[in-house]
Motif scaffolding. Structure first.
Motif, PDB file in Angstrom:
ATOM      1  N   GLN A 103       0.819  -1.202   0.000  1.00  0.00           N
ATOM      2  CA  GLN A 103       0.000   0.000   0.000  1.00  0.00           C
ATOM      3  C   GLN A 103       0.856   1.255   0.000  1.00  0.00           C
ATOM      4  O   GLN A 103       0.501   2.264  -0.607  1.00  0.00           O
ATOM      5  CB  GLN A 103      -0.937  -0.005   1.209  1.00  0.00           C
ATOM      6  CG  GLN A 103      -1.954   1.117   1.220  1.00  0.00           C
ATOM      7  CD  GLN A 103      -2.839   1.056   2.457  1.00  0.00           C
ATOM      8  OE1 GLN A 103      -2.354   0.885   3.584  1.00  0.00           O
ATOM      9  NE2 GLN A 103      -4.142   1.183   2.261  1.00  0.00           N
ATOM     10  N   GLY A 104       1.972   1.186   0.694  1.00  0.00           N
ATOM     11  CA  GLY A 104       2.909   2.301   0.708  1.00  0.00           C
ATOM     12  C   GLY A 104       2.720   3.298   1.824  1.00  0.00           C
ATOM     13  O   GLY A 104       3.608   4.127   2.073  1.00  0.00           O
ATOM     14  N   TRP A 105       1.610   3.244   2.534  1.00  0.00           N
ATOM     15  CA  TRP A 105       1.341   4.254   3.549  1.00  0.00           C
ATOM     16  C   TRP A 105       2.308   4.163   4.721  1.00  0.00           C
ATOM     17  O   TRP A 105       2.864   5.177   5.155  1.00  0.00           O
ATOM     18  CB  TRP A 105      -0.092   4.117   4.072  1.00  0.00           C
ATOM     19  CG  TRP A 105      -1.159   4.394   3.072  1.00  0.00           C
ATOM     20  CD1 TRP A 105      -0.997   4.678   1.743  1.00  0.00           C
ATOM     21  CD2 TRP A 105      -2.571   4.407   3.316  1.00  0.00           C
ATOM     22  NE1 TRP A 105      -2.222   4.857   1.147  1.00  0.00           N
ATOM     23  CE2 TRP A 105      -3.202   4.698   2.090  1.00  0.00           C
ATOM     24  CE3 TRP A 105      -3.353   4.176   4.441  1.00  0.00           C
ATOM     25  CZ2 TRP A 105      -4.593   4.781   1.971  1.00  0.00           C
ATOM     26  CZ3 TRP A 105      -4.739   4.259   4.332  1.00  0.00           C
ATOM     27  CH2 TRP A 105      -5.340   4.566   3.108  1.00  0.00           C
ATOM     28  N   ALA A 106       2.494   2.960   5.258  1.00  0.00           N
ATOM     29  CA  ALA A 106       3.368   2.797   6.421  1.00  0.00           C
ATOM     30  C   ALA A 106       4.814   3.107   6.068  1.00  0.00           C
ATOM     31  O   ALA A 106       5.533   3.761   6.833  1.00  0.00           O
ATOM     32  CB  ALA A 106       3.243   1.379   6.978  1.00  0.00           C
ATOM     33  N   ALA A 107       5.249   2.646   4.896  1.00  0.00           N
ATOM     34  CA  ALA A 107       6.617   2.941   4.461  1.00  0.00           C
ATOM     35  C   ALA A 107       6.818   4.442   4.320  1.00  0.00           C
ATOM     36  O   ALA A 107       7.866   4.984   4.693  1.00  0.00           O
ATOM     37  CB  ALA A 107       6.915   2.239   3.141  1.00  0.00           C
ATOM     38  N   ALA A 108       5.810   5.127   3.801  1.00  0.00           N
ATOM     39  CA  ALA A 108       5.907   6.572   3.639  1.00  0.00           C
ATOM     40  C   ALA A 108       5.976   7.280   4.982  1.00  0.00           C
ATOM     41  O   ALA A 108       6.663   8.293   5.124  1.00  0.00           O
ATOM     42  CB  ALA A 108       4.723   7.097   2.831  1.00  0.00           C
TER      43      ALA A 108
END
Length: 283
Positions: A103-108
């Motif tokens: 999803q990319g949210w946590a990494a972001a």
């Protein structure tokens, strides 16, 4: 420096003489399962298979403070965040790559925190773990402690008053789903709607079906059409400062600096004295 890295380029760097530190930040916003299945466990997912050498970082415990009046994912204590990053092997002189489940949210969120606290070289694996083509490891390797000492920057962070002012003087993007922005539904917070003057810009529209960001030119065109002018002030908020970090990352890919209102709607809406706008228009 590019804010994202492809799986192929990460594999090349990991095979090189000076590999980056890799952080696994797999996380899910909702852990409630209607079918009675157990909630998502990032540590268990990491143990079952991760990019070789990656260290697990828990978003709720290490990338956010305790939920409360400042929101559901407020800023962590800076000293505690620094200690967590050093335990994960982060040093100022060594590049960092962060990934999550796609999803990319946590990494972001991890990317934003490290950049805001002064790390000079942090990238997000574009598309996350699903696009990793190399082997997965189940080994839990010992990690040498890093030396990263966080120094929060003066720019890049908004509080509630700053977000309200920016909605009038510049562009404030609301990264949540459109129906939450319009106030049609609100599954989590006290009330639906948006900060008066904010522009709806769902972060889900910044990526393709495989979770990778659209090309930089397409992202620039999208944000320009929404009012982000070259040299203008841009800010972002979301529900609790997680998906908003992903929008800040998309803006960085597009070459547009932006600040994040970390408290976001979970902080704003918790205060009955703060105004709430509803409907499709910013006002």
């Amino acid at each position: 420096m590019n804010a994202i890295i492809s799986a192929a380029d990460l594999a090349t760097e990991l095979a090189g003489a000076h590999p980056p530190v890799v952080l696994d930040v797999r996380w899910q916003l909702s852990t409630a399962k209607a079918d009675g299945a157990p909630p998502f466990d990032g540590r268990a997912a990491h143990a079952a298979g991760h990019v070789p050498g990656a260290v697990y970082v828990d978003l709720d415990e290490e990338l956010a403070g305790a939920a409360g009046p400042r929101g559901r994912h407020p800023l962590p204590d800076v000293a505690e965040f620094g200690a967590a990053m050093r335990r994960a092997g982060v040093s100022a002189s060594r590049p960092v790559v962060v990934y999550d489940g796609g999803q990319g949210w946590a990494a972001a969120r991890a990317w934003w925190l490290l950049r805001w606290t002064g790390h000079p070289n942090v990238r997000v694996l574009d598309g996350g773990l699903p696009l990793w083509e190399g082997p997965l490891s189940t080994e839990q390797q010992a990690v040498a402690e890093g030396d990263f000492a966080p120094e929060p920057g003066a720019a890049g962070l908004l509080d509630a008053d700053g977000a309200a002012a920016l909605a009038r003087s510049g562009v404030l993007f609301d990264a949540r789903a459109g129906e939450r922005y319009r106030g049609e539904v609100e599954p989590i917070d006290r009330v639906g709607g948006h900060i008066p003057g904010a522009v709806s810009a769902p972060t889900t529209e910044n990526t393709g079906p495989d979770g990778r960001f659209h090309p930089a030119g397409e992202l620039r065109a999208r944000f320009a059409a929404l009012g982000a002018e070259e040299g203008g002030q841009v800010g972002v908020y979301c529900g609790s400062g997680v998906s908003g970090a992903h929008e800040v990352l998309a803006l960085a890919v597009a070459g547009i600096p932006a600040a994040l209102y970390v408290g976001s709607w979970s902080e704003w809406s918790a205060d009955p004295a703060r105004p709430v706008a509803v409907g499709a228009e910013p006002q």
